[in-house]
Design a protein around this motif. Structure first.
Motif, PDB file in Angstrom:
ATOM      1  N   SER A  46       9.186  61.552 -10.403  1.00  0.00           N
ATOM      2  CA  SER A  46       7.992  61.513  -9.545  1.00  0.00           C
ATOM      3  C   SER A  46       8.155  60.496  -8.411  1.00  0.00           C
ATOM      4  CB  SER A  46       6.771  61.160 -10.400  1.00  0.00           C
ATOM      5  OG  SER A  46       5.647  60.961  -9.597  1.00  0.00           O
ATOM      6  N   PHE A  47       8.666  59.311  -8.744  1.00  0.00           N
ATOM      7  CA  PHE A  47       8.874  58.244  -7.756  1.00  0.00           C
ATOM      8  C   PHE A  47       9.825  58.701  -6.653  1.00  0.00           C
ATOM      9  CE2 PHE A  47      11.359  54.335  -6.599  1.00  0.00           C
ATOM     10  CZ  PHE A  47      10.335  53.628  -5.994  1.00  0.00           C
ATOM     11  N   ALA A  48      10.923  59.339  -7.036  1.00  0.00           N
ATOM     12  CA  ALA A  48      11.901  59.832  -6.052  1.00  0.00           C
ATOM     13  C   ALA A  48      11.258  60.877  -5.137  1.00  0.00           C
ATOM     14  CB  ALA A  48      13.119  60.417  -6.763  1.00  0.00           C
ATOM     15  N   ARG A  49      10.486  61.772  -5.730  1.00  0.00           N
ATOM     16  CA  ARG A  49       9.860  62.844  -4.952  1.00  0.00           C
ATOM     17  C   ARG A  49       8.779  62.305  -4.006  1.00  0.00           C
ATOM     18  NH1 ARG A  49       7.947  65.295  -8.860  1.00  0.00           N
ATOM     19  NH2 ARG A  49       5.763  64.758  -8.654  1.00  0.00           N
ATOM     20  N   LYS A  50       7.882  61.475  -4.530  1.00  0.00           N
ATOM     21  CA  LYS A  50       6.757  60.990  -3.726  1.00  0.00           C
ATOM     22  C   LYS A  50       7.167  59.955  -2.685  1.00  0.00           C
ATOM     23  CE  LYS A  50       3.181  61.594  -7.249  1.00  0.00           C
ATOM     24  NZ  LYS A  50       2.316  60.847  -8.175  1.00  0.00           N
ATOM     25  N   THR A  51       8.000  59.012  -3.065  1.00  0.00           N
ATOM     26  CA  THR A  51       8.338  57.905  -2.173  1.00  0.00           C
ATOM     27  C   THR A  51       9.523  58.215  -1.269  1.00  0.00           C
ATOM     28  OG1 THR A  51       7.426  56.266  -3.677  1.00  0.00           O
ATOM     29  CG2 THR A  51       9.044  55.477  -2.116  1.00  0.00           C
ATOM     30  N   PHE A  52      10.601  58.722  -1.842  1.00  0.00           N
ATOM     31  CA  PHE A  52      11.839  58.921  -1.089  1.00  0.00           C
ATOM     32  C   PHE A  52      12.034  60.366  -0.629  1.00  0.00           C
ATOM     33  CE2 PHE A  52      12.416  54.962  -3.304  1.00  0.00           C
ATOM     34  CZ  PHE A  52      13.118  54.182  -2.401  1.00  0.00           C
ATOM     35  N   LYS A  53      11.083  61.233  -0.992  1.00  0.00           N
ATOM     36  CA  LYS A  53      11.123  62.650  -0.569  1.00  0.00           C
ATOM     37  C   LYS A  53      12.445  63.308  -0.972  1.00  0.00           C
ATOM     38  CE  LYS A  53       7.447  61.520   2.030  1.00  0.00           C
ATOM     39  NZ  LYS A  53       6.621  60.661   1.269  1.00  0.00           N
ATOM     40  N   THR A  54      12.881  63.007  -2.198  1.00  0.00           N
ATOM     41  CA  THR A  54      14.152  63.534  -2.686  1.00  0.00           C
ATOM     42  C   THR A  54      13.988  64.112  -4.087  1.00  0.00           C
ATOM     43  OG1 THR A  54      16.515  63.038  -2.884  1.00  0.00           O
ATOM     44  CG2 THR A  54      14.996  61.351  -3.694  1.00  0.00           C
ATOM     45  N   ILE A  55      14.950  64.903  -4.489  1.00  0.00           N
ATOM     46  CA  ILE A  55      14.913  65.568  -5.798  1.00  0.00           C
ATOM     47  C   ILE A  55      15.669  64.753  -6.830  1.00  0.00           C
ATOM     48  CG2 ILE A  55      15.733  67.592  -7.071  1.00  0.00           C
ATOM     49  CD1 ILE A  55      15.449  69.150  -4.418  1.00  0.00           C
ATOM     50  N   VAL A  56      15.038  64.557  -7.987  1.00  0.00           N
ATOM     51  CA  VAL A  56      15.692  64.052  -9.185  1.00  0.00           C
ATOM     52  C   VAL A  56      15.167  64.918 -10.315  1.00  0.00           C
ATOM     53  CG1 VAL A  56      15.846  62.154 -10.834  1.00  0.00           C
ATOM     54  CG2 VAL A  56      15.971  61.669  -8.389  1.00  0.00           C
ATOM     55  N   LYS A  57      16.060  65.546 -11.080  1.00  0.00           N
ATOM     56  CA  LYS A  57      15.648  66.406 -12.181  1.00  0.00           C
ATOM     57  C   LYS A  57      16.702  66.407 -13.267  1.00  0.00           C
ATOM     58  CE  LYS A  57      12.898  69.362 -14.122  1.00  0.00           C
ATOM     59  NZ  LYS A  57      11.767  68.789 -14.822  1.00  0.00           N
ATOM     60  N   LYS A  58      16.285  66.038 -14.478  1.00  0.00           N
ATOM     61  CA  LYS A  58      17.187  66.099 -15.623  1.00  0.00           C
ATOM     62  C   LYS A  58      16.921  67.404 -16.371  1.00  0.00           C
ATOM     63  CE  LYS A  58      19.074  63.469 -19.422  1.00  0.00           C
ATOM     64  NZ  LYS A  58      19.073  62.179 -20.130  1.00  0.00           N
ATOM     65  N   PRO A  59      17.900  68.319 -16.377  1.00  0.00           N
ATOM     66  CA  PRO A  59      17.701  69.593 -17.070  1.00  0.00           C
ATOM     67  C   PRO A  59      17.598  69.405 -18.582  1.00  0.00           C
ATOM     68  CG  PRO A  59      19.577  69.681 -15.558  1.00  0.00           C
ATOM     69  CD  PRO A  59      19.167  68.253 -15.682  1.00  0.00           C
ATOM     70  N   GLU A  60      17.020  70.388 -19.233  1.00  0.00           N
ATOM     71  CA  GLU A  60      16.886  70.355 -20.698  1.00  0.00           C
ATOM     72  C   GLU A  60      18.266  70.364 -21.366  1.00  0.00           C
ATOM     73  OE1 GLU A  60      13.782  71.092 -22.614  1.00  0.00           O
ATOM     74  OE2 GLU A  60      12.614  70.734 -20.798  1.00  0.00           O
ATOM     75  N   GLU A  61      19.199  71.094 -20.772  1.00  0.00           N
ATOM     76  CA  GLU A  61      20.550  71.235 -21.338  1.00  0.00           C
ATOM     77  C   GLU A  61      21.543  70.368 -20.559  1.00  0.00           C
ATOM     78  OE1 GLU A  61      21.432  73.609 -23.878  1.00  0.00           O
ATOM     79  OE2 GLU A  61      19.269  73.845 -24.126  1.00  0.00           O
ATOM     80  N   GLY A  62      22.516  69.829 -21.260  1.00  0.00           N
ATOM     81  CA  GLY A  62      23.589  69.076 -20.608  1.00  0.00           C
ATOM     82  C   GLY A  62      23.199  67.631 -20.318  1.00  0.00           C
ATOM     83  N   ASN A  63      24.164  66.883 -19.736  1.00  0.00           N
ATOM     84  CA  ASN A  63      23.934  65.464 -19.480  1.00  0.00           C
ATOM     85  C   ASN A  63      24.017  65.102 -18.000  1.00  0.00           C
ATOM     86  OD1 ASN A  63      26.664  65.632 -18.965  1.00  0.00           O
ATOM     87  ND2 ASN A  63      27.264  64.006 -20.364  1.00  0.00           N
ATOM     88  N   GLN A  64      24.022  66.110 -17.130  1.00  0.00           N
ATOM     89  CA  GLN A  64      24.113  65.849 -15.692  1.00  0.00           C
ATOM     90  C   GLN A  64      22.729  65.957 -15.050  1.00  0.00           C
ATOM     91  OE1 GLN A  64      27.282  64.906 -14.048  1.00  0.00           O
ATOM     92  NE2 GLN A  64      27.299  64.466 -16.238  1.00  0.00           N
TER      93      GLN A  64
END
Length: 192
Positions: free
Chosen positions: A135-153
């Protein structure tokens, strides 16, 4: 008449010289940075208040990253050395972990050491929830951060952000390939 013309020329010359010495960053974004609370690689509490009045450079990385984070961190280390050579005052580097459940302070410190990061003015942050950093990355820095359910990337972009002493994000630059080091240094100079 000659006196008026002379005065007009003096005023115009003064304005032109003032514009040449202007220290503003062209097309600054001026996005506000939302407050945050985190834990540093030194296991200390850290928030936006710790950066008040300072110019800072931020990025988003994680230590298990299999592709873009190692070059980004190496490029950030190069930028840190360049800033040190310029002898800028009050310039900080901040790396937000986008995988806080894995990136403990100890793991972040070991990661920083791999890149010879000078931890006197480069802080690696963790200690918040995955939901917060997304949320912080999206609202403040206007960027995407998303940890998928599968995998470690973790999915994230490769930007670095220049934040002014007024707490506003001024510009973004690519930190992965073709890093515009000289432009970043020039923009930092304008904030000094």
């Amino acid at each position: 008449m000659k006196y008026r013309l002379a005065m007009l020329l003096i005023v115009i010359s003064t304005l032109l010289l003032a514009a040449c010495g202007q220290k503003e960053i062209k097309n600054a974004l001026n996005w506000d940075v939302e407050d945050f609370s985190a834990t540093t690689n030194h296991n200390k509490t850290f928030s936006l208040k710790d950066l008040e009045g300072k110019t800072w450079i931020a990025d988003f990385i994680f230590t298990n990253c299999g592709d873009v984070c190692p070059p980004m961190t190496a490029n950030m280390a190069k930028l840190q050395k360049m800033v040190k050579e310029e002898e800028f005052e009050n310039v900080e580097f901040v790396s937000f972990s986008v995988d806080p459940s894995v990136d403990t302070p100890e793991i972040l410190t070991a990661y920083a050491q791999q890149f010879n990061a000078d931890l006197k003015n480069w802080t690696f942050l963790t200690g918040y929830s995955q939901e917060f950093i997304e949320s912080f990355a999206r609202k403040t820095f206007k960027t995407i951060v998303k940890k998928p359910e599968e995998g470690n990337q973790v999915i994230h972009q490769t930007y670095v952000y220049l934040v002014g002493p007024d707490g506003k994000i001024k510009k973004t630059y690519d930190l992965y390939k073709d890093v515009p080091y000289e432009t970043i240094i020039s923009d930092i100079k304008k904030l000094q």
